[in-house]
Design a protein around this motif. Structure first.
Motif, PDB file in Angstrom:
ATOM      1  N   GLN A 221     -42.138  15.211 -97.368  1.00  0.00           N
ATOM      2  CA  GLN A 221     -41.250  16.232 -97.919  1.00  0.00           C
ATOM      3  C   GLN A 221     -41.118  17.428 -96.984  1.00  0.00           C
ATOM      4  O   GLN A 221     -40.095  18.130 -97.007  1.00  0.00           O
ATOM      5  CB  GLN A 221     -41.738  16.667 -99.294  1.00  0.00           C
ATOM      6  CG  GLN A 221     -41.605  15.584-100.347  1.00  0.00           C
ATOM      7  CD  GLN A 221     -41.832  16.094-101.749  1.00  0.00           C
ATOM      8  OE1 GLN A 221     -41.219  17.063-102.176  1.00  0.00           O
ATOM      9  NE2 GLN A 221     -42.705  15.433-102.480  1.00  0.00           N
ATOM     10  N   ALA A 222     -42.144  17.658 -96.146  1.00  0.00           N
ATOM     11  CA  ALA A 222     -42.032  18.721 -95.150  1.00  0.00           C
ATOM     12  C   ALA A 222     -41.038  18.331 -94.063  1.00  0.00           C
ATOM     13  O   ALA A 222     -40.357  19.185 -93.478  1.00  0.00           O
ATOM     14  CB  ALA A 222     -43.399  18.998 -94.534  1.00  0.00           C
ATOM     15  N   ARG A 223     -40.929  17.038 -93.819  1.00  0.00           N
ATOM     16  CA  ARG A 223     -39.998  16.527 -92.796  1.00  0.00           C
ATOM     17  C   ARG A 223     -38.576  16.414 -93.332  1.00  0.00           C
ATOM     18  O   ARG A 223     -37.611  16.586 -92.578  1.00  0.00           O
ATOM     19  CB  ARG A 223     -40.505  15.167 -92.331  1.00  0.00           C
ATOM     20  CG  ARG A 223     -39.756  14.546 -91.168  1.00  0.00           C
ATOM     21  CD  ARG A 223     -40.483  13.293 -90.710  1.00  0.00           C
ATOM     22  NE  ARG A 223     -39.630  12.437 -89.900  1.00  0.00           N
ATOM     23  CZ  ARG A 223     -39.951  11.201 -89.549  1.00  0.00           C
ATOM     24  NH1 ARG A 223     -41.122  10.690 -89.936  1.00  0.00           N
ATOM     25  NH2 ARG A 223     -39.131  10.473 -88.811  1.00  0.00           N
ATOM     26  N   LEU A 224     -38.456  16.134 -94.632  1.00  0.00           N
ATOM     27  CA  LEU A 224     -37.143  15.991 -95.268  1.00  0.00           C
ATOM     28  C   LEU A 224     -37.235  16.476 -96.704  1.00  0.00           C
ATOM     29  O   LEU A 224     -38.020  15.942 -97.485  1.00  0.00           O
ATOM     30  CB  LEU A 224     -36.690  14.527 -95.238  1.00  0.00           C
ATOM     31  CG  LEU A 224     -35.419  14.181 -96.025  1.00  0.00           C
ATOM     32  CD1 LEU A 224     -34.215  14.930 -95.471  1.00  0.00           C
ATOM     33  CD2 LEU A 224     -35.178  12.677 -96.006  1.00  0.00           C
ATOM     34  N   GLU A 225     -36.455  17.479 -97.041  1.00  0.00           N
ATOM     35  CA  GLU A 225     -36.456  17.984 -98.416  1.00  0.00           C
ATOM     36  C   GLU A 225     -36.036  16.880 -99.386  1.00  0.00           C
ATOM     37  O   GLU A 225     -35.050  16.178 -99.158  1.00  0.00           O
ATOM     38  CB  GLU A 225     -35.498  19.162 -98.550  1.00  0.00           C
ATOM     39  CG  GLU A 225     -35.446  19.749 -99.960  1.00  0.00           C
ATOM     40  CD  GLU A 225     -34.396  20.817-100.138  1.00  0.00           C
ATOM     41  OE1 GLU A 225     -34.221  21.276-101.293  1.00  0.00           O
ATOM     42  OE2 GLU A 225     -33.741  21.201 -99.135  1.00  0.00           O
ATOM     43  N   HIS A 226     -36.812  16.717-100.460  1.00  0.00           N
ATOM     44  CA  HIS A 226     -36.509  15.729-101.497  1.00  0.00           C
ATOM     45  C   HIS A 226     -36.270  16.440-102.832  1.00  0.00           C
ATOM     46  O   HIS A 226     -37.040  17.327-103.209  1.00  0.00           O
ATOM     47  CB  HIS A 226     -37.674  14.747-101.682  1.00  0.00           C
ATOM     48  CG  HIS A 226     -37.738  13.666-100.658  1.00  0.00           C
ATOM     49  ND1 HIS A 226     -38.025  13.919 -99.326  1.00  0.00           N
ATOM     50  CD2 HIS A 226     -37.550  12.319-100.757  1.00  0.00           C
ATOM     51  CE1 HIS A 226     -38.015  12.777 -98.655  1.00  0.00           C
ATOM     52  NE2 HIS A 226     -37.729  11.805 -99.488  1.00  0.00           N
ATOM     53  N   ARG A 227     -35.233  16.021-103.529  1.00  0.00           N
ATOM     54  CA  ARG A 227     -34.968  16.549-104.864  1.00  0.00           C
ATOM     55  C   ARG A 227     -35.050  15.422-105.884  1.00  0.00           C
ATOM     56  O   ARG A 227     -35.004  14.247-105.541  1.00  0.00           O
ATOM     57  CB  ARG A 227     -33.595  17.221-104.911  1.00  0.00           C
ATOM     58  CG  ARG A 227     -33.494  18.386-103.928  1.00  0.00           C
ATOM     59  CD  ARG A 227     -32.228  19.187-104.077  1.00  0.00           C
ATOM     60  NE  ARG A 227     -32.139  20.212-103.040  1.00  0.00           N
ATOM     61  CZ  ARG A 227     -31.111  21.045-102.902  1.00  0.00           C
ATOM     62  NH1 ARG A 227     -30.081  20.976-103.753  1.00  0.00           N
ATOM     63  NH2 ARG A 227     -31.091  21.932-101.921  1.00  0.00           N
TER      64      ARG A 227
END
Length: 300
Positions: free
Chosen positions: A59-65
């Motif tokens: 999640q630090a590498r790619l924002e997840h919602r």
């Protein structure tokens, strides 16, 4: 030009790793990717390991919602999911981002991407009565009842899928059961809310089996059973308990979890391979690294 990338495939195929690789390449182009989970169970806080949600580093590498947004005690419907997912996707697009919708197969992914013609909720007391009958008579008997009422619908539902059997009987009781079961061509068309590329990851069955077994072992080592026990103690809802492996890990039966997960993945693969191309773009991930797949998706 597609505004959304929808990346889906069977459990254990490596969707998150590919999404991360795609996001890295999009950022290198100056775009702002944001992942939106299309998983019905990743919405629950406290089941992140069991449901395979992106971890802290990912999640630090790619924002997840649409991850960890509800307590395990909450019930959650596809209609509620669709409303929230549409809001998140629209907000990402409004802010100039690129949504990467990541999920398994079927209804929740479709719910994220399109406006669904959702069935009415059950009349008061109908679900409770059917659940009592299910507990007394068993899923096989209830499935046989459904087969008498709607044989084509019953053929499309696994005899052990308690939730879908009960839901079909609910709809039958309200006169709202379709005569024909959902087909791939009805679930997947180009009629999405925004221009979307539909990218279906597949994998050699033996390779997928090995990856699933390794994934389950890693989940257990990371505390999946402890999550399940804590969720039960907290009063996990009926919908939260549908997480793949929840029932098996309550019993401490890791091998049963592997078996059920492999069976589920086989059904997903069978479904995926029936999808029309176009609009779906099949991508065989066998023997390919995530960055290689991302390069193929984005054209180098």
């Amino acid at each position: 030009m597609p505004e959304i990338l929808a990346l889906f495939g069977p459990t254990g195929v490596g969707k998150t790793a590919v999404a991360l690789a795609v996001a890295d390449r999009l950022r290198a182009r100056g775009e702002r990717p944001v992942a939106v989970s299309a998983d019905a169970l990743q919405v629950y806080r406290g089941l992140e390991v069991l449901t395979g949600a992106a971890d802290v580093a990912e999640q630090a590498r790619l924002e997840h919602r649409m991850i960890s947004i509800l307590p395990v005690t909450a019930r959650f419907s596809v209609a509620e999911y669709a409303e929230r997912a549409h809001r998140e996707i629209d907000a990402i697009l409004h802010d100039g981002g690129t949504p990467i919708v990541v999920g398994g197969t079927g209804l929740y992914l479709r719910a994220a991407l399109a406006d669904l013609d959702l069935k009415p909720p059950p009349a008061p007391g109908v679900r409770e009565r059917l659940m009592e009958e299910l507990e007394m008579q068993g899923a096989a008997v209830m499935h046989a009842r459904l087969a008498d009422r709607a044989p084509e619908i019953a053929k499309a539902i696994d005899p052990g899928d308690r939730h879908r059997i009960v839901r079909a009987l609910e709809l039958d009781a309200q006169g709202a059961l379709d005569e024909a079961p959902p087909r791939a061509s009805r679930l997947w068309t180009s009629d999405t809310r925004h221009p979307t590329r539909l990218l279906a990851l597949t994998l050699d069955r033996e390779r997928l089996k090995r990856q699933i077994d390794a994934r389950v072992d890693a989940m257990v080592a990371a505390g999946a059973r402890e999550e399940v026990l804590a969720a039960r103690a907290a009063g996990a809802s009926e919908t939260a308990r549908k997480a793949l492996g929840f029932a098996e890990l309550l019993q401490g039966d890791v091998e049963a979890m592997k078996t059920r997960t492999r069976q589920y993945a086989r059904r997903q693969l069978t479904w995926l391979r029936k999808l029309p191309s176009p609009p779906v773009e099949p991508i065989d991930a066998t023997g390919r690294e995530p960055d290689e797949i991302a390069a193929a998706i984005l054209g180098g």
